[in-house]
Motif scaffolding. Structure first.
Motif: not given
Lengths: 199, 384
Positions: B238-239, B258-266, B270-272, B274-277
């Motif tokens: 998660t870090s 499904v995995m990508l959607e889950g990964g993005l949700a998780e 942190q993305e918000l 740091r401002g990057v994907s």
């Protein structure tokens, strides 16, 4: 550089989309040589377009009155709304004569790079139109690119709780064309969207 | 396929050069800085619409010239095609096939296929993960031209999403529901396009894996076994500070969505911040291993070179299995290898339909690669 007024005209023409410095010069000299009455008509049309044209209060299409021609037309189906990005798209769909419902012009698509978010589009107005429950189908006709798809997905999710039918225009092969001339992306999409041939 | 004819105008050091080529081995020999690599670079440009040496087109134009023109006659299945590219730096290139204009240069991908070995390949092993992602993606595009569209779509989604995250980060307050709903939409775009790219990459890695191991064992029989694994940003902790975990190569596209959607949700918080994907194929890594150790950082210079050669040879084998032999280009590679590896590499590439070799001294061309020899000096090329 030309004398002041001629250069002014060339500069102003050069600001128009699709007109480069060479074309601007050509148009300017065409106007210089043209009949004064013709030029006057053109200038009148330019002034009128800014004075008279406004945007329809309901759908956001270009209009001369408070409501656009389509929103005023009682023969159009009130129950179907077709959502498009620009007024140009309304004209394109009208040419097909297939659609008898009403339109909603968003004024663009969601594109964070250009700083356009949902709040910059006419989405709140769309939600107001849907609020009374009269509309049964919403057709999402945004452009078939990433930004258009994102906008369509956004809208579809937004209206989902309202329980109306939401459709998206099909994408695939151009009619009357040859299969061999389709690019791989279009052909690939057409494969994905293939349907059962019921005979 | 083979290149039967190469003509350059204002390309790199060449004002004008005409060159007839034959199937089999052709060696370009001459001192440093005489323009050997420029010749093969031009052929590579026709195949990939890019140079293997520079990212921009400007250095390809001869100093003082407005544009460069590369013409190649390519023979494929006994039929000859003439491909012409006018390289206009800063503007769109003009491409013609058999004297007819081709509106989209992308349509020409696959007309000429090359596999190019060059000193720059060392970066495949020693360089950043981006080098290895590019290796995979370029090979994908060569095999399936449609992937060019998927790649540019994916890049655009990441750009749009990063712009959104950056503006959210700049607001310095909790993002509103509208912002989050917009982000949701770009999340699903990233998941869908990303899964298509990811699925194609995984399939490619699965196909490359035995070929790379075989090619490496052939070039360097004494070292450990060469192995490929695909490390995905999806499987990080998660870090998201470590390198991620190995992704099973058989994972299907639907599952990847499904995995990508889950990964993005998780990763959202942190993305918000740091401002990057932070999740997706653009953060993944093709991990190269020799025995138990990662090649990057552990392999010697010679081992790294052999691994890079193994990757290119595997690409050659793969393209060859799809049908037609690609043109093999070996730019200055033999000088770096010991006698044994030199001989084995020469034996591996000799059966190809056309092999183009550049070398500074004739002794650097192995005896196994007998064929036509061209002397390159002062911007002129003469057959010996």
């Amino acid at each position: 550089m030309y004398e002041g007024v001629v250069q002014n005209l060339i500069d102003e023409l050069g600001r128009l989309p699709g007109v480069g410095p060479k074309s601007a010069q050509r148009i300017a000299f065409h106007l210089l040589a043209a009949d004064p009455a013709d030029v006057l008509r053109l200038s009148q049309a330019l002034i009128e377009v800014k004075e008279k044209v406004r945007f329809c209060k309901t759908c956001g299409n270009v209009a001369e009155e408070e409501l656009c021609r389509i929103c005023r037309d009682p023969r159009r189906d009130e129950n179907v709304i077709c959502v498009v990005e620009e007024s140009k798209d309304v004209v394109a769909i009208e040419k097909t004569r297939e659609f008898r419902g009403k339109y909603h012009v968003l004024g663009g698509a969601i594109s964070p790079i250009e700083g356009v978010g949902p709040e910059d589009l006419r989405i709140r107005e769309l939600m107001q139109r849907l609020a009374d429950g009269a509309v049964t189908e919403l057709i999402l006709a945004t452009d078939p690119n990433l930004e258009g798809e994102a906008t369509a997905t956004y809208l579809a999710r937004l209206v989902k709780p309202m329980g109306l039918t939401v459709t998206r225009l099909a994408s695939g092969l151009p009619v009357g064309g040859d299969l061999e001339y389709a690019d791989e992306v279009t052909l690939g999409r057409a494969f994905e969207g293939r349907r059962l041939l019921d005979v | 396929m083979y290149v039967a004819h190469l003509s350059l105008a204002d390309f790199r050091s060449y004002a004008a050069v005409e060159l007839a080529l034959e199937p089999g081995v052709s060696a370009f020999v001459g001192p440093n800085g005489q323009g050997k690599t420029n010749l093969v670079e031009a052929i590579g440009y026709v195949a990939t619409h890019g140079s293997h040496r520079v990212a921009s087109d400007a250095p390809l134009i001869r100093a003082g010239a407005p544009r460069a023109i590369v013409r190649t006659g390519v023979v494929k299945d006994d039929r000859k095609a003439l491909i012409e590219i006018e390289i206009n730096p800063g503007r769109a290139n003009r491409v013609r096939l058999n004297r007819g204009n081709v509106p989209r240069p992308r349509d020409l991908v696959g007309m000429l296929r090359t596999v190019l070995f060059a000193p720059e390949d060392l970066a495949l092993v020693k360089g950043d993960p981006g080098e290895r992602r590019r290796f995979l993606d370029e090979l994908l595009t060569l095999r399936t031209p449609r992937m060019a569209g998927v790649r540019s779509d994916y890049d655009r989604v990441v750009k749009q999403r990063n712009a959104l995250l950056k503006s959210a980060a700049a607001q310095r307050r909790t993002p509103g529901p509208e912002m989050l709903a917009t982000l949701d939409v770009w999340d699903s775009q990233l998941a869908n396009v990303g899964a298509e790219l990811l699925a194609a990459r995984l399939e490619l890695v699965a196909a490359l894996r035995p070929l790379v191991a075989g090619a490496y064992a052939n070039v360097a029989p004494t070292g450990g076994a060469a192995e490929l694994t695909y490390k995905s940003s999806l499987l990080g902790s998660t870090s998201r500070t470590d390198e991620g975990g190995d992704l099973e190569l058989s994972t299907g596209r639907a599952q990847l969505v499904v995995m990508l959607e889950g990964g993005l949700a998780e990763a959202r918080q942190q993305e918000l911040a740091r401002g990057v994907s932070l999740v997706g194929p653009h953060r993944d890594e093709l991990l190269l291993r020799l025995g138990e150790l990662p090649a990057r950082g552990y392999a010697s210079h010679g081992e790294s070179w052999s691994f890079a050669l193994g990757l290119r040879l595997a690409a050659f084998d793969l393209l060859r299995a799809d049908g037609d032999d690609p043109v093999l280009i070996l730019d200055d590679v033999f000088a770096e290898l010991d006698a044994g590896r030199r001989r084995r590499l020469a034996e591996l590439v000799a059966p190809a339909e056309q092999v183009l070799v550049t070398a500074a001294v004739p002794a650097d061309v192995p005896a196994e690669l007998k064929g036509a020899s061209y002397a390159v000096a002062n911007g002129s090329v003469t057959r010996e």
